[in-house]
Design a protein around this motif. Structure first.
Motif, PDB file in Angstrom:
ATOM      1  N   SER B 199      39.395  30.505  29.752  1.00  0.00           N
ATOM      2  CA  SER B 199      40.511  30.920  28.883  1.00  0.00           C
ATOM      3  C   SER B 199      39.934  32.638  29.543  1.00  0.00           C
ATOM      4  CB  SER B 199      40.459  31.019  27.400  1.00  0.00           C
ATOM      5  OG  SER B 199      41.257  31.420  27.026  1.00  0.00           O
ATOM      6  N   ALA B 200      38.789  33.119  29.265  1.00  0.00           N
ATOM      7  CA  ALA B 200      38.120  34.219  29.576  1.00  0.00           C
ATOM      8  C   ALA B 200      38.964  34.497  31.995  1.00  0.00           C
ATOM      9  CB  ALA B 200      36.856  34.845  29.719  1.00  0.00           C
ATOM     10  N   LEU B 201      38.211  33.833  31.982  1.00  0.00           N
ATOM     11  CA  LEU B 201      38.594  33.657  33.385  1.00  0.00           C
ATOM     12  C   LEU B 201      39.471  33.688  34.103  1.00  0.00           C
ATOM     13  CD1 LEU B 201      36.329  33.286  36.109  1.00  0.00           C
ATOM     14  CD2 LEU B 201      36.813  30.603  36.112  1.00  0.00           C
ATOM     15  N   ALA B 202      40.626  32.734  33.516  1.00  0.00           N
ATOM     16  CA  ALA B 202      41.653  32.811  33.394  1.00  0.00           C
ATOM     17  C   ALA B 202      42.637  34.172  33.183  1.00  0.00           C
ATOM     18  CB  ALA B 202      42.755  30.987  33.118  1.00  0.00           C
ATOM     19  N   SER B 203      42.820  34.465  32.417  1.00  0.00           N
ATOM     20  CA  SER B 203      43.309  35.697  32.270  1.00  0.00           C
ATOM     21  C   SER B 203      42.526  36.849  32.889  1.00  0.00           C
ATOM     22  CB  SER B 203      41.845  36.379  30.371  1.00  0.00           C
ATOM     23  OG  SER B 203      43.111  37.175  30.118  1.00  0.00           O
ATOM     24  N   ALA B 204      40.824  36.647  33.131  1.00  0.00           N
ATOM     25  CA  ALA B 204      41.136  37.766  34.380  1.00  0.00           C
ATOM     26  C   ALA B 204      41.476  37.746  35.689  1.00  0.00           C
ATOM     27  CB  ALA B 204      39.120  37.483  34.933  1.00  0.00           C
ATOM     28  N   PHE B 205      42.444  36.345  36.016  1.00  0.00           N
ATOM     29  CA  PHE B 205      42.989  36.126  37.385  1.00  0.00           C
ATOM     30  C   PHE B 205      44.343  36.808  37.292  1.00  0.00           C
ATOM     31  CE2 PHE B 205      38.837  35.212  38.476  1.00  0.00           C
ATOM     32  CZ  PHE B 205      38.601  35.912  39.508  1.00  0.00           C
ATOM     33  N   GLY B 206      45.096  36.613  35.758  1.00  0.00           N
ATOM     34  CA  GLY B 206      46.553  35.649  35.766  1.00  0.00           C
ATOM     35  C   GLY B 206      47.782  36.598  36.659  1.00  0.00           C
ATOM     36  N   SER B 207      47.411  37.597  36.506  1.00  0.00           N
ATOM     37  CA  SER B 207      48.362  38.513  37.169  1.00  0.00           C
ATOM     38  C   SER B 207      48.624  37.368  39.110  1.00  0.00           C
ATOM     39  CB  SER B 207      48.389  39.636  37.774  1.00  0.00           C
ATOM     40  OG  SER B 207      46.820  40.088  38.425  1.00  0.00           O
ATOM     41  N   ARG B 208      47.743  37.259  39.654  1.00  0.00           N
ATOM     42  CA  ARG B 208      47.141  36.088  40.331  1.00  0.00           C
ATOM     43  C   ARG B 208      48.108  34.637  40.211  1.00  0.00           C
ATOM     44  NH1 ARG B 208      41.630  37.702  43.390  1.00  0.00           N
ATOM     45  NH2 ARG B 208      41.941  39.600  43.178  1.00  0.00           N
ATOM     46  N   LEU B 209      47.531  34.451  39.034  1.00  0.00           N
ATOM     47  CA  LEU B 209      48.386  33.186  39.085  1.00  0.00           C
ATOM     48  C   LEU B 209      49.894  32.784  38.447  1.00  0.00           C
ATOM     49  CD1 LEU B 209      45.457  31.921  36.491  1.00  0.00           C
ATOM     50  CD2 LEU B 209      46.040  30.276  39.209  1.00  0.00           C
ATOM     51  N   LEU B 210      50.736  33.681  37.967  1.00  0.00           N
ATOM     52  CA  LEU B 210      51.347  34.272  37.683  1.00  0.00           C
ATOM     53  C   LEU B 210      51.807  35.307  38.201  1.00  0.00           C
ATOM     54  CD1 LEU B 210      50.271  33.420  33.826  1.00  0.00           C
ATOM     55  CD2 LEU B 210      51.927  31.646  35.219  1.00  0.00           C
ATOM     56  N   ASN B 211      52.100  35.928  38.971  1.00  0.00           N
ATOM     57  CA  ASN B 211      52.995  36.726  39.922  1.00  0.00           C
ATOM     58  C   ASN B 211      54.289  35.889  40.186  1.00  0.00           C
ATOM     59  OD1 ASN B 211      53.110  38.872  40.943  1.00  0.00           O
ATOM     60  ND2 ASN B 211      52.684  37.874  43.057  1.00  0.00           N
ATOM     61  N   HIS B 212      54.870  36.979  39.727  1.00  0.00           N
ATOM     62  CA  HIS B 212      56.857  36.565  40.374  1.00  0.00           C
ATOM     63  C   HIS B 212      57.270  38.213  40.509  1.00  0.00           C
ATOM     64  CE1 HIS B 212      60.864  36.433  39.153  1.00  0.00           C
ATOM     65  NE2 HIS B 212      60.658  35.692  38.614  1.00  0.00           N
TER      66      HIS B 212
END
Lengths: 189, 219
Positions: B199-212
């Motif tokens: 969860s922490a890892l995904a949070s750190a890369f959140g803007s790349r994963l969910l870029n709109h």
């Protein structure tokens, strides 16, 4: 106070209905909606920017808000009030702008000295002009640089650039317009 | 370009859009895609031989029920957060089952510690469940990412963190059906710990994963 609240609710309901119609492709309703919310966005953003002590070009901020609203219009749920949805977009766009401004300020240095080569022949050859232009384009913010690269350097059509970048055609036009303004500022009169 | 011209541009080229479904409906779609995959994985490895005994154990039920509820609540919160205007406080809906999951694992650890002392920690070193949790949570995570990318999260770090928690917690609950020998310490470190870490890892890369595209500035 009660009148203000009633007006907010009335505005929110009207804008919500227009947005619902816009989701179905109603251009007139959408035009009315954008024309009414643009000054609201301007006021909301101005209040937030004043609280941060930052002076931004308000028209740029309003245009960014409208472009974000345009890209997000499919997420509006007609069963919910319009204003909280819209306020979240305004808030996001203003804060994002402030963050971006802080990042740029950390990388940029103001230079007062006037370059001494303006009058020399070598500084005015076309090769140097091309080099200067290339350097100036490289210094553009990412969105503006992407628009110049796709529309001017690669000579893509707006539709092709839109498909390649995921940006809407109006967003690309705004980016291109701003890029030209920025380049003019960088390269002098 | 002035604002009036932009309004004209935006409205004259307007195309109808497919309205984003409600978070509840998208949660249903996520479950419809994830449950058959998790059932197939469980079927492939086979149900654990001691499952009947486990299902009679309250601690097992509470622990895995809390993991499952954490997964569902976090998935709903992630989907809800992909709509502008989402109140951050609603993300707390995932916190209650997550704390119950943590507490039930912690209580089990305390009981194992009292019974076996330091040797109760041996299982943590010998049993590493991270690859299995990642494996079981992979398809739910991919499906959730696809559903989230249809929305527009103004807080991608929170959304991605919740999505990873949802996938890891659901993967952990499914794992309990076919993976035996997990002690409370293993659950705490490898199951709860993996969920928190991912969860922490995904949070750190959140803007790349969910870029709109709509969330990035035009210039």
């Amino acid at each position: 106070m009660i009148n203000d609240r009633a007006k907010h609710l009335e505005d929110s309901a009207r804008w919500g209905a227009w947005m619902q119609a816009a989701q179905d492709g109603d251009q007139v309703a959408y035009g009315r909606l954008l024309a009414e919310v643009a000054p609201v966005a301007r006021r909301m953003a101005a209040r937030q920017l004043a609280a941060s002590g930052v002076a931004e070009d308000m028209e740029d901020v309003v245009q960014e808000i409208l472009l974000t609203l345009h890209g997000a219009r499919h997420t509006y749920d007609p069963a919910r009030p319009f204003l909280p949805w819209f306020a979240a977009i305004v808030d996001h766009r203003v804060k994002d702008g402030l963050r971006s401004r802080r990042r740029h300020q950390g990388r940029e240095t103001d230079i007062d000295a006037v370059p001494e080569t303006f009058l020399s022949q070598a500084a005015n050859t076309s090769a140097t002009d091309r080099m200067d232009l290339g350097k100036a384009v490289a210094k553009l913010p990412a969105g503006q640089r992407q628009a110049v690269e796709m529309l001017k350097i690669k000579e893509m059509s707006l539709a092709e650039a839109s498909a390649a970048s995921g940006q809407s055609v109006p967003a690309l036009k705004v980016a291109m317009h701003r890029a030209l303004k920025t380049l003019k500022g960088m390269l002098g009169p | 370009m002035n604002t009036d011209l932009l309004i004209q541009e935006l409205s004259s080229g307007l195309a109808p859009v497919k309205r984003l479904a409600s978070p509840g409906r998208r949660l249903g779609l996520w479950l419809a895609g994830s449950v058959p995959v998790l059932a197939a994985i469980t079927g492939f490895f086979g149900l654990r031989p001691d499952l009947a005994q486990c299902l009679a154990d309250n601690r097992f039920i509470i622990q895995n029920g809390a993991a499952l509820l954490t997964g569902l609540a976090a998935a709903w919160a992630a989907l809800a957060s992909s709509v502008p205007g989402f109140k951050r406080s609603r993300a707390m809906v995932a916190l209650v089952p997550a704390l119950a999951w943590l507490a039930s694992a912690g209580e089990g650890c305390w009981a194992e510690w009292q019974a076996n002392g330091w040797s109760s920690l041996d299982s943590v070193v010998h049993q590493k469940c991270l690859p299995e949790i990642v494996g079981s949570g992979l398809v739910p995570a991919l499906l959730l990412t696809l559903l989230l990318r249809r929305g527009l999260s103004l807080n991608p770090a929170l959304t991605a963190g919740l999505a990873a928690l949802a996938a890891a917690a659901t993967g952990s609950a499914a794992l309990a059906l076919f993976h035996d020998g997990d002690t409370a310490w293993v659950t705490l470190t490898w199951h709860v710990g993996s969920a928190a870490g991912l969860s922490a890892l995904a949070s750190a890369f959140g803007s790349r994963l969910l870029n709109h595209p709509a969330t990035s500035r035009p210039a």
